[in-house]
Design a protein around this motif. Structure first.
Motif, PDB file in Angstrom:
ATOM      1  N   GLY A 180      26.565  -7.690   6.061  1.00 36.62           N
ATOM      2  CA  GLY A 180      26.941  -6.493   6.797  1.00 36.62           C
ATOM      3  C   GLY A 180      28.130  -6.808   7.676  1.00 36.62           C
ATOM      4  O   GLY A 180      28.670  -7.917   7.622  1.00 36.62           O
ATOM      5  N   SER A 181      28.515  -5.850   8.476  1.00 36.92           N
ATOM      6  CA  SER A 181      29.675  -6.073   9.335  1.00 36.92           C
ATOM      7  C   SER A 181      29.405  -7.193  10.324  1.00 36.92           C
ATOM      8  O   SER A 181      30.299  -7.911  10.748  1.00 36.92           O
ATOM      9  N   GLY A 182      28.138  -7.381  10.668  1.00 40.62           N
ATOM     10  CA  GLY A 182      27.791  -8.420  11.632  1.00 40.62           C
ATOM     11  C   GLY A 182      27.445  -9.750  10.986  1.00 40.62           C
ATOM     12  O   GLY A 182      26.883 -10.620  11.631  1.00 40.62           O
ATOM     13  N   GLY A 183      27.742  -9.909   9.711  1.00 39.60           N
ATOM     14  CA  GLY A 183      27.419 -11.152   9.027  1.00 39.60           C
ATOM     15  C   GLY A 183      26.185 -11.025   8.159  1.00 39.60           C
ATOM     16  O   GLY A 183      25.771  -9.915   7.813  1.00 39.60           O
ATOM     17  N   THR A 184      25.608 -12.167   7.855  1.00 38.16           N
ATOM     18  CA  THR A 184      24.447 -12.195   6.959  1.00 38.16           C
ATOM     19  C   THR A 184      23.241 -11.481   7.561  1.00 38.16           C
ATOM     20  O   THR A 184      22.898 -11.702   8.716  1.00 38.16           O
ATOM     21  N   ARG A 185      22.615 -10.610   6.749  1.00 36.28           N
ATOM     22  CA  ARG A 185      21.394  -9.942   7.188  1.00 36.28           C
ATOM     23  C   ARG A 185      20.297 -10.227   6.184  1.00 36.28           C
ATOM     24  O   ARG A 185      20.545 -10.298   4.982  1.00 36.28           O
ATOM     25  N   LEU A 186      19.099 -10.393   6.699  1.00 34.86           N
ATOM     26  CA  LEU A 186      17.966 -10.724   5.835  1.00 34.86           C
ATOM     27  C   LEU A 186      16.920  -9.617   5.863  1.00 34.86           C
ATOM     28  O   LEU A 186      16.692  -8.983   6.881  1.00 34.86           O
ATOM     29  N   HIS A 187      16.282  -9.429   4.727  1.00 33.47           N
ATOM     30  CA  HIS A 187      15.033  -8.680   4.742  1.00 33.47           C
ATOM     31  C   HIS A 187      14.178  -9.190   3.596  1.00 33.47           C
ATOM     32  O   HIS A 187      14.660  -9.877   2.702  1.00 33.47           O
ATOM     33  N   ARG A 188      12.908  -8.872   3.677  1.00 26.66           N
ATOM     34  CA  ARG A 188      11.967  -9.349   2.667  1.00 26.66           C
ATOM     35  C   ARG A 188      12.058  -8.519   1.400  1.00 26.66           C
ATOM     36  O   ARG A 188      12.253  -7.305   1.465  1.00 26.66           O
ATOM     37  N   ALA A 189      11.913  -9.201   0.281  1.00 25.05           N
ATOM     38  CA  ALA A 189      11.969  -8.497  -1.000  1.00 25.05           C
ATOM     39  C   ALA A 189      10.768  -7.562  -1.128  1.00 25.05           C
ATOM     40  O   ALA A 189       9.740  -7.818  -0.529  1.00 25.05           O
ATOM     41  N   PRO A 234       0.819  -1.215   0.000  1.00 31.14           N
ATOM     42  CA  PRO A 234       0.000   0.000   0.000  1.00 31.14           C
ATOM     43  C   PRO A 234       0.855   1.268   0.000  1.00 31.14           C
ATOM     44  O   PRO A 234       0.450   2.304  -0.517  1.00 31.14           O
ATOM     45  N   ARG A 235       2.038   1.156   0.551  1.00 36.63           N
ATOM     46  CA  ARG A 235       2.909   2.330   0.586  1.00 36.63           C
ATOM     47  C   ARG A 235       3.331   2.758  -0.813  1.00 36.63           C
ATOM     48  O   ARG A 235       3.665   3.918  -1.054  1.00 36.63           O
ATOM     49  N   ALA A 236       3.336   1.789  -1.741  1.00 36.42           N
ATOM     50  CA  ALA A 236       3.717   2.123  -3.114  1.00 36.42           C
ATOM     51  C   ALA A 236       2.711   3.090  -3.721  1.00 36.42           C
ATOM     52  O   ALA A 236       3.074   4.014  -4.456  1.00 36.42           O
ATOM     53  N   TYR A 237       1.439   2.895  -3.379  1.00 36.30           N
ATOM     54  CA  TYR A 237       0.437   3.814  -3.925  1.00 36.30           C
ATOM     55  C   TYR A 237       0.613   5.200  -3.313  1.00 36.30           C
ATOM     56  O   TYR A 237       0.514   6.209  -3.994  1.00 36.30           O
ATOM     57  N   ARG A 238       0.904   5.236  -2.028  1.00 40.18           N
ATOM     58  CA  ARG A 238       1.131   6.540  -1.402  1.00 40.18           C
ATOM     59  C   ARG A 238       2.333   7.235  -2.039  1.00 40.18           C
ATOM     60  O   ARG A 238       2.294   8.424  -2.342  1.00 40.18           O
ATOM     61  N   LEU A 239       3.375   6.474  -2.279  1.00 45.16           N
ATOM     62  CA  LEU A 239       4.557   7.068  -2.888  1.00 45.16           C
ATOM     63  C   LEU A 239       4.244   7.558  -4.303  1.00 45.16           C
ATOM     64  O   LEU A 239       4.692   8.631  -4.713  1.00 45.16           O
ATOM     65  N   LEU A 246      10.679   2.666  -3.185  1.00 44.91           N
ATOM     66  CA  LEU A 246      10.401   2.402  -1.783  1.00 44.91           C
ATOM     67  C   LEU A 246      11.513   1.553  -1.166  1.00 44.91           C
ATOM     68  O   LEU A 246      11.907   1.746  -0.015  1.00 44.91           O
ATOM     69  N   ALA A 247      12.020   0.626  -1.962  1.00 41.89           N
ATOM     70  CA  ALA A 247      13.084  -0.249  -1.475  1.00 41.89           C
ATOM     71  C   ALA A 247      14.316   0.575  -1.103  1.00 41.89           C
ATOM     72  O   ALA A 247      15.042   0.252  -0.167  1.00 41.89           O
ATOM     73  N   ARG A 248      14.517   1.650  -1.855  1.00 40.78           N
ATOM     74  CA  ARG A 248      15.657   2.516  -1.533  1.00 40.78           C
ATOM     75  C   ARG A 248      15.441   3.185  -0.175  1.00 40.78           C
ATOM     76  O   ARG A 248      16.363   3.316   0.620  1.00 40.78           O
ATOM     77  N   LEU A 249      14.225   3.588   0.072  1.00 36.85           N
ATOM     78  CA  LEU A 249      13.924   4.232   1.352  1.00 36.85           C
ATOM     79  C   LEU A 249      14.036   3.233   2.499  1.00 36.85           C
ATOM     80  O   LEU A 249      14.587   3.539   3.555  1.00 36.85           O
ATOM     81  N   ASP A 250      13.508   2.047   2.272  1.00 42.56           N
ATOM     82  CA  ASP A 250      13.617   1.024   3.314  1.00 42.56           C
ATOM     83  C   ASP A 250      15.087   0.673   3.563  1.00 42.56           C
ATOM     84  O   ASP A 250      15.474   0.344   4.685  1.00 42.56           O
ATOM     85  N   GLY A 251      15.874   0.759   2.517  1.00 47.28           N
ATOM     86  CA  GLY A 251      17.310   0.488   2.647  1.00 47.28           C
ATOM     87  C   GLY A 251      17.959   1.469   3.612  1.00 47.28           C
ATOM     88  O   GLY A 251      18.822   1.109   4.414  1.00 47.28           O
ATOM     89  N   LEU A 252      17.519   2.706   3.535  1.00 50.88           N
ATOM     90  CA  LEU A 252      18.036   3.718   4.462  1.00 50.88           C
ATOM     91  C   LEU A 252      17.626   3.365   5.890  1.00 50.88           C
ATOM     92  O   LEU A 252      18.419   3.437   6.827  1.00 50.88           O
TER      93      LEU A 252
END
Length: 463
Positions: A454-463, A284-289, A314-320
């Motif tokens: 990352g510096s702490g090893g493998t990090r996950l997030h949803r696509a 839904p955030r994509a529509y807002r964007l 949006l993925a760029r923003l979530d990346g931040l």
RNA sequence: GGCGGCGUGGCCGAGUGGUUAGGCAGGGGCCUGCAAAGCCCCGUACUCCGGUUCGAAUCCGGACGCCGCCUCCA
């Protein structure tokens, strides 16, 4: 100072509130006879953004938006579905709020229903009759548009030329094709209310006058809605108030269409996509964007391609948010005010830039450009180990939240098996067993994760 | 017929008389074991024709194209 394009004068003007520091806003809401479509989504988002921004800027905003639960369309639908008008209205009002909740739209301060204001509407019609600006014919009571000297102000043309182009079907005895029904005489089998001038039901244009004046008072600040309401709906609302000498909305604002290809998306053209469908298949955030990325008065195209584009942005923003572990700030109930936020010098500069854009006719694309630029700057500062990075990133998050866009910093729940794969991959990487590490990464990707080191090893997030 | 809006680089989409929009996609580089994310660099766009100007995508005139309102519609 807020500046906004006022449709009644055709230019951007200073929005000087009736009461200093406050804003009384009325938004024409939906007629609940069907699922909301994409156009309704934009309607809700545009004014949600405006309301949030004005609140953020320090105004005490009173925001009223009605539900039309009394209308020909509802009667037709009830007939068609073998249901009562009340059932139809309740069903689609529920769908309406559920879609708006999904979009992160803040509920109005008041949501008047037309059926709850019939008595007040009858009183208004009596006053109009007494003043001689309304007349009675066989099928109901009509408003005499010729009685309002500046009728046509919102349409941007005088009554005569509107009349010349009128496409309205001719109703016998109507004095002018532009005259509109204040009261429709009762028809067998349809809802009706008793009134001194005979049983029947109110016409559409009367409810908003009554409800806006009742809840916001005369001379309220802003009346807004879709461009299609500018004429005749808003014109007719205004005409009724003006005819009784009651100061109505000080300013009028209208947002543009959602386009389906080259055409306006609308119910009557049948070329619409339901908002409910969109929400089921997209963030839904994509529509807002998407809404934020174009100016509210311009048409926008909402398609699979433009939504996908927005989702990548949006993925760029979530990346931040991930990099700086930003908190999730927006949401329907989260309100923020600029003065309650601690701004670093860089953040303050950004805030001022965003404010300059938004205070000038809600220029959200310009504001967004500044924010995206700041995203890059925050990353660059962090790469250079400059400690100003974090505050700048936080400012970006706070300002996006002020517009109702919340960021997601991390993966929600990492299931056990995924956690095991992460540990296995990190172990493999420690021993420089790249083949094994890549294998585990593939497994994780197959489970729907985006894998980042990352510096702490493998990090996950949803696509 | 009347009134209004729009025409920007591959796509989306802002904008001010002279200076970088921004995003997405694409190309090159850095970083990385490889990736991902991120950073740096890159396209030098503004429907067409005139005009004003030292200079116009931005002002004026005209042409062409598209959309909308004048009926219910966010």
């Amino acid at each position: 100072m807020i500046r906004l394009y006022d449709s009644s004068v055709g230019q951007v003007v200073d929005l000087v509130p009736r009461d200093e520091g406050r804003l009384a806003v009325y938004l024409c809401g939906p007629t609940v006879y069907d699922l909301p479509h994409l156009g309704h989504g934009r309607h809700a988002l545009v004014w949600d953004v405006a309301r949030r921004w004005w609140t953020f800027s320090g105004y005490d905003v009173r925001f009223v938006s009605n539900i039309t639960d009394l209308d020909d369309k509802i009667i037709e639908r009830a007939d068609h579905d073998h249901a009562t008008e009340g059932e139809i209205a309740a069903t689609y009002e529920a769908a309406w709020w559920s879609a708006l909740d999904a979009l992160g739209v803040v509920r109005p301060d008041a949501t008047p229903h037309a059926t709850a204001y019939v008595r007040e509407m009858i009183e208004l019609i009596e006053q109009l009759l007494a003043s001689g600006v309304a007349y009675s014919i066989d099928d109901g009571i009509y408003f005499d548009t010729a009685a309002v000297p500046d009728y046509g102000r919102l349409a941007g043309q005088p009554l005569e030329s509107l009349r010349a182009g009128a496409r309205v079907e001719v109703v016998a005895d109507k004095r002018s094709p532009l005259d509109f029904a204040l009261w429709k005489a009762a028809t067998f089998g349809q809802p009706s209310w008793a009134a001194p001038f005979g049983p029947g039901r109110p016409g559409w244009h009367t409810e908003c006058v009554v409800m806006s004046l009742a809840l916001l008072g005369e001379d309220f600040d802003l009346h807004c809605g879709g461009l299609d309401l500018r004429f005749p709906h808003h014109e007719n609302e205004r005409a009724q108030a003006v005819a009784l000498g009651r100061p109505f909305a000080r300013h009028w604002a209208h947002h543009g269409w959602v386009m389906a290809g080259e055409e306006k998306m609308s119910k009557s053209l049948g070329n619409y996509t339901s908002l409910t469908d969109l929400l089921a298949s997209h963030d839904p955030r994509a529509y807002r964007l998407l809404v934020l990325r174009s100016h509210y008065r311009q048409p926008i195209e909402v398609s699979a391609a433009t939504l996908a584009d927005a989702e990548r942005a949006l993925a760029r923003l979530d990346g931040l948010a991930r990099r700086f572990a930003l908190p999730t700030l927006a949401g329907p109930t989260a309100w923020a005010r600029a003065e309650s936020t601690a701004w670093s010098p860089e953040g303050e500069e950004l805030r001022a830039e965003v404010a300059a854009a938004l205070d000038e006719d809600l220029d959200t694309p310009r504001a967004l450009a500044a924010l995206f630029e700041a995203v890059g700057r925050a990353h660059a500062l962090a790469d250079a180990e400059d400690d100003r990075a974090e505050a700048l990133a936080e400012a970006v998050g706070a300002l996006l939240a002020a517009l109702g866009l919340s960021l997601r910093a991390g993966a929600a729940e990492v299931d056990q098996e995924s956690a095991r794969l992460v540990a296995a991959r990190d172990a493999a990487r420690t021993t420089r067993n790249w083949a094994a590490a890549d294998h585990y990464r593939d497994e994780l990707v197959a489970r729907g994760w985006v894998v980042e080191d990352g510096s702490g090893g493998t990090r996950l997030h949803r696509a």
